[in-house]
Write a protein that holds these residues in place. Structure first.
Motif, PDB file in Angstrom:
ATOM      1  N   LEU A 133       4.249 118.322 -63.399  1.00  0.00           N
ATOM      2  CA  LEU A 133       4.348 119.620 -64.059  1.00  0.00           C
ATOM      3  C   LEU A 133       5.756 119.874 -64.575  1.00  0.00           C
ATOM      4  CD1 LEU A 133       2.937 122.264 -64.801  1.00  0.00           C
ATOM      5  CD2 LEU A 133       3.360 123.085 -62.470  1.00  0.00           C
ATOM      6  N   SER A 134       6.741 119.383 -63.874  1.00  0.00           N
ATOM      7  CA  SER A 134       8.133 119.634 -64.262  1.00  0.00           C
ATOM      8  C   SER A 134       8.579 118.827 -65.470  1.00  0.00           C
ATOM      9  CB  SER A 134       9.074 119.317 -63.095  1.00  0.00           C
ATOM     10  OG  SER A 134       8.811 120.154 -61.987  1.00  0.00           O
ATOM     11  N   HIS A 135       8.048 117.614 -65.608  1.00  0.00           N
ATOM     12  CA  HIS A 135       8.640 116.690 -66.583  1.00  0.00           C
ATOM     13  C   HIS A 135       7.716 116.238 -67.714  1.00  0.00           C
ATOM     14  CE1 HIS A 135      11.201 116.121 -62.934  1.00  0.00           C
ATOM     15  NE2 HIS A 135      12.136 116.211 -63.846  1.00  0.00           N
ATOM     16  N   GLU A 136       6.405 116.342 -67.534  1.00  0.00           N
ATOM     17  CA  GLU A 136       5.501 115.837 -68.560  1.00  0.00           C
ATOM     18  C   GLU A 136       5.127 116.923 -69.578  1.00  0.00           C
ATOM     19  OE1 GLU A 136       4.518 112.704 -69.033  1.00  0.00           O
ATOM     20  OE2 GLU A 136       5.805 112.147 -67.363  1.00  0.00           O
ATOM     21  N   PRO A 137       4.992 116.566 -70.855  1.00  0.00           N
ATOM     22  CA  PRO A 137       4.525 117.539 -71.857  1.00  0.00           C
ATOM     23  C   PRO A 137       3.014 117.731 -71.722  1.00  0.00           C
ATOM     24  CG  PRO A 137       4.896 115.400 -72.873  1.00  0.00           C
ATOM     25  CD  PRO A 137       5.332 115.264 -71.437  1.00  0.00           C
ATOM     26  N   ILE A 189      -3.564 123.138 -68.762  1.00  0.00           N
ATOM     27  CA  ILE A 189      -3.323 122.235 -67.647  1.00  0.00           C
ATOM     28  C   ILE A 189      -2.146 122.733 -66.811  1.00  0.00           C
ATOM     29  CG2 ILE A 189      -2.535 119.917 -67.039  1.00  0.00           C
ATOM     30  CD1 ILE A 189      -5.410 119.889 -67.807  1.00  0.00           C
ATOM     31  N   GLN A 190      -1.083 123.187 -67.478  1.00  0.00           N
ATOM     32  CA  GLN A 190       0.081 123.700 -66.757  1.00  0.00           C
ATOM     33  C   GLN A 190      -0.308 124.869 -65.856  1.00  0.00           C
ATOM     34  OE1 GLN A 190       2.600 124.575 -70.136  1.00  0.00           O
ATOM     35  NE2 GLN A 190       3.827 122.719 -69.833  1.00  0.00           N
ATOM     36  N   PHE A 191      -1.065 125.804 -66.392  1.00  0.00           N
ATOM     37  CA  PHE A 191      -1.432 126.982 -65.613  1.00  0.00           C
ATOM     38  C   PHE A 191      -2.346 126.595 -64.455  1.00  0.00           C
ATOM     39  CE2 PHE A 191      -3.917 130.835 -64.717  1.00  0.00           C
ATOM     40  CZ  PHE A 191      -2.884 131.724 -64.475  1.00  0.00           C
ATOM     41  N   LYS A 192      -3.292 125.699 -64.704  1.00  0.00           N
ATOM     42  CA  LYS A 192      -4.201 125.252 -63.645  1.00  0.00           C
ATOM     43  C   LYS A 192      -3.424 124.504 -62.564  1.00  0.00           C
ATOM     44  CE  LYS A 192      -8.627 125.242 -62.587  1.00  0.00           C
ATOM     45  NZ  LYS A 192      -9.429 126.471 -62.530  1.00  0.00           N
ATOM     46  N   ALA A 193      -2.420 123.741 -62.949  1.00  0.00           N
ATOM     47  CA  ALA A 193      -1.597 123.022 -61.976  1.00  0.00           C
ATOM     48  C   ALA A 193      -0.803 123.999 -61.115  1.00  0.00           C
ATOM     49  CB  ALA A 193      -0.666 122.051 -62.695  1.00  0.00           C
ATOM     50  N   LEU A 194      -0.284 125.057 -61.720  1.00  0.00           N
ATOM     51  CA  LEU A 194       0.416 126.096 -60.956  1.00  0.00           C
ATOM     52  C   LEU A 194      -0.530 126.739 -59.942  1.00  0.00           C
ATOM     53  CD1 LEU A 194       2.472 127.804 -63.808  1.00  0.00           C
ATOM     54  CD2 LEU A 194       3.441 126.643 -61.817  1.00  0.00           C
ATOM     55  N   GLN A 195      -1.751 127.043 -60.389  1.00  0.00           N
ATOM     56  CA  GLN A 195      -2.735 127.615 -59.474  1.00  0.00           C
ATOM     57  C   GLN A 195      -3.059 126.648 -58.345  1.00  0.00           C
ATOM     58  OE1 GLN A 195      -5.946 128.705 -62.222  1.00  0.00           O
ATOM     59  NE2 GLN A 195      -5.439 130.855 -61.886  1.00  0.00           N
ATOM     60  N   ILE A 245       9.771 126.481 -59.726  1.00  0.00           N
ATOM     61  CA  ILE A 245       9.579 125.238 -60.463  1.00  0.00           C
ATOM     62  C   ILE A 245      10.037 125.438 -61.904  1.00  0.00           C
ATOM     63  CG2 ILE A 245       7.175 125.813 -61.040  1.00  0.00           C
ATOM     64  CD1 ILE A 245       6.591 122.772 -60.901  1.00  0.00           C
ATOM     65  N   HIS A 246      10.720 124.453 -62.428  1.00  0.00           N
ATOM     66  CA  HIS A 246      11.175 124.484 -63.817  1.00  0.00           C
ATOM     67  C   HIS A 246      10.211 123.674 -64.666  1.00  0.00           C
ATOM     68  CE1 HIS A 246      13.504 122.878 -67.299  1.00  0.00           C
ATOM     69  NE2 HIS A 246      13.821 124.155 -67.397  1.00  0.00           N
ATOM     70  N   ILE A 247       9.713 124.299 -65.742  1.00  0.00           N
ATOM     71  CA  ILE A 247       8.832 123.622 -66.695  1.00  0.00           C
ATOM     72  C   ILE A 247       9.580 123.518 -68.009  1.00  0.00           C
ATOM     73  CG2 ILE A 247       6.607 123.678 -67.886  1.00  0.00           C
ATOM     74  CD1 ILE A 247       5.497 125.307 -65.588  1.00  0.00           C
ATOM     75  N   ALA A 248       9.822 122.302 -68.448  1.00  0.00           N
ATOM     76  CA  ALA A 248      10.681 122.074 -69.605  1.00  0.00           C
ATOM     77  C   ALA A 248      10.072 122.570 -70.906  1.00  0.00           C
ATOM     78  CB  ALA A 248      11.025 120.592 -69.719  1.00  0.00           C
ATOM     79  N   LEU A 301       9.536 129.360 -62.785  1.00  0.00           N
ATOM     80  CA  LEU A 301       8.523 130.255 -62.236  1.00  0.00           C
ATOM     81  C   LEU A 301       8.440 130.128 -60.723  1.00  0.00           C
ATOM     82  CD1 LEU A 301       5.707 129.432 -64.820  1.00  0.00           C
ATOM     83  CD2 LEU A 301       7.147 131.476 -64.812  1.00  0.00           C
ATOM     84  N   ASP A 302       8.045 131.238 -60.070  1.00  0.00           N
ATOM     85  CA  ASP A 302       7.745 131.228 -58.640  1.00  0.00           C
ATOM     86  C   ASP A 302       6.305 130.766 -58.458  1.00  0.00           C
ATOM     87  OD1 ASP A 302      10.160 132.208 -57.432  1.00  0.00           O
ATOM     88  OD2 ASP A 302       9.711 134.149 -58.329  1.00  0.00           O
TER      89      ASP A 302
END
Length: 294
Positions: free
Chosen positions: A131-135, A140-146, A157-160, A169-170
Motif C-alpha cells: 500500500l505504501s509503495h505500489e501505484p 484497492i487502496q481503500f479496501k487495503a486500509l479497511q 501510513i504514507h501513500i505516495a 493516514l491513520d
C-alpha cells in the motif's frame, strides 16, 4: 450468453478452480463475433493463470455447474475458509499473490476480503509495504486500509499516490461503514436522500451506493478534507454536486441551474459547488468499481 459465461468464469475464479477456468477461457477465445477488448481480457487472464498456477491441471473439457448446492459451496469457499486454511503457508502466499498480481480488480478485492482472516504476520507486512509503495487503483487502496484496520493494525501510513496526491493516514480511523465517516460526510448524503425521495423513491438508495463509491476514491485527499467542514454552505455545495452527478449517472442529463436553486447555492458559493462537481467528475473518469464498497 456472454454475460452467462462471464458469471461462470467469475465463479470458477472465486472457487479457485483454475483448471476449469483455463478451459472456459480457451473456449471463449475460440468463440467468434465478440468485441476485441473481451478477447484481450481473456488472453491476459489465461496467461496470468498459466504463470501463477502452472501446477493446476486442465481437468478435461469445461462443464457448467448448474446445481444450486454446488454454487452455494463455491460461494462459501470464496468468502471464507477453515482455520487450517487460514494458517497454511501455501494458502497465505496464494491469497497474497492474487491480491497483488491478479489482472481482474474484482479478484483483488476478494483476496483482500480473505486476507482479513489470515493468521500470518506476513500479511500485515505485505499489505503495509504494498500500500505504501505500489501505484494502486483507489478502490484497492481503500479496501487495503479497511483490511488493515479489521486486522487490528494501527499507526500512520504514507501513500505516495492517492488519486495523484501524497497522503498520510491513520489506519485505525479508516471507516468500515457509512456511519463511521465524519458527520459532515454523512450529512451530505442525508441532504440528497431527503430531496431525491420526493421525485423518485429509488434515487436515495442509488445516491447512497454512489456516495460510497465516491468516498472510497476521495478518502484522505484534499477534496475529502474540504468536505469535512460542518458549515451548512459546504454541505449544500457537496450535496448539490452529488445530486448533479447522481442524475447524470441515472438519467444521462441534469439541470444545473435547477439543482443550484434546490440547494440554495448563490453566486458566492458557485465556485465551491463547481469545485465539488469537478472532484466527483474526476472519480468518474478514473472509474468506479461497484465491488469495492466501503
Amino acid at each position: 450468453m456472454l454475460d452467462h459465461y462471464q458469471i461462470q468464469l467469475t465463479r470458477l475464479l472465486e472457487a479457485e478452480q483454475f483448471g476449469e477456468a483455463k478451459q472456459l477461457l480457451r473456449f471463449l477465445l475460440n468463440c467468434q463475433g465478440e468485441e476485441e477488448h473481451h478477447y484481450e481480457e481473456w488472453r491476459n487472464l489465461l496467461a496470468w493463470i498459466e504463470v501463477a498456477f502452472p501446477d493446476k491441471g486442465d481437468g478435461g473439457p469445461y462443464i457448467e455447474e448448474a446445481e444450486d448446492e454446488d454454487e452455494r459451496l463455491m460461494r462459501e469457499r470464496a468468502l471464507g475458509s477453515s482455520q487450517a486454511d487460514n494458517t497454511d503457508e501455501d494458502y497465505v502466499r496464494q491469497v497474497l499473490h492474487i491480491m497483488q498480481h491478479h489482472p481482474v480488480l474484482e479478484q483483488q478485492l476478494l483476496a483482500l476480503e480473505r486476507a482479513v482472516y489470515l493468521r500470518s504476520e506476513e500479511v500485515d507486512r505485505t499489505l503495509l509495504e504494498w500500500l505504501s509503495h505500489e501505484p494502486l487503483h483507489p478502490a484497492i487502496q481503500f479496501k487495503a486500509l479497511q483490511c488493515l484496520r479489521r486486522r487490528g493494525v494501527s499507526g500512520r501510513i504514507h501513500i505516495a499516490d492517492r488519486v495523484g496526491e501524497s497522503v498520510e493516514l491513520d489506519i485505525e480511523s479508516t471507516p468500515l461503514a457509512m456511519e463511521e465517516f465524519p458527520e459532515a460526510v454523512v450529512a451530505i448524503l442525508e441532504r440528497v436522500e431527503q430531496i431525491t425521495e420526493v421525485s423518485d423513491p429509488t434515487l436515495p438508495h442509488f445516491a447512497r451506493e454512489l456516495w460510497k463509491e465516491y468516498l472510497q476514491f476521495l478518502y484522505g485527499t484534499s477534496d475529502y478534507n474540504r468536505m469535512l467542514d460542518p458549515d451548512e454552505a459546504v454541505v449544500d455545495s457537496w450535496a448539490a454536486a452529488l445530486h448533479m452527478n447522481l442524475l447524470l449517472v441515472a438519467y444521462g442529463s441534469a439541470d444545473d441551474e435547477a439543482i443550484r436553486d434546490t440547494y440554495g447555492i448563490p453566486e458566492s458559493l458557485r465556485f465551491r459547488y463547481e469545485q465539488a462537481c469537478r472532484a466527483l467528475r474526476r472519480v468518474g473518469i478514473t472509474g468506479i468499481d461497484p465491488s469495492g464498497q466501503p
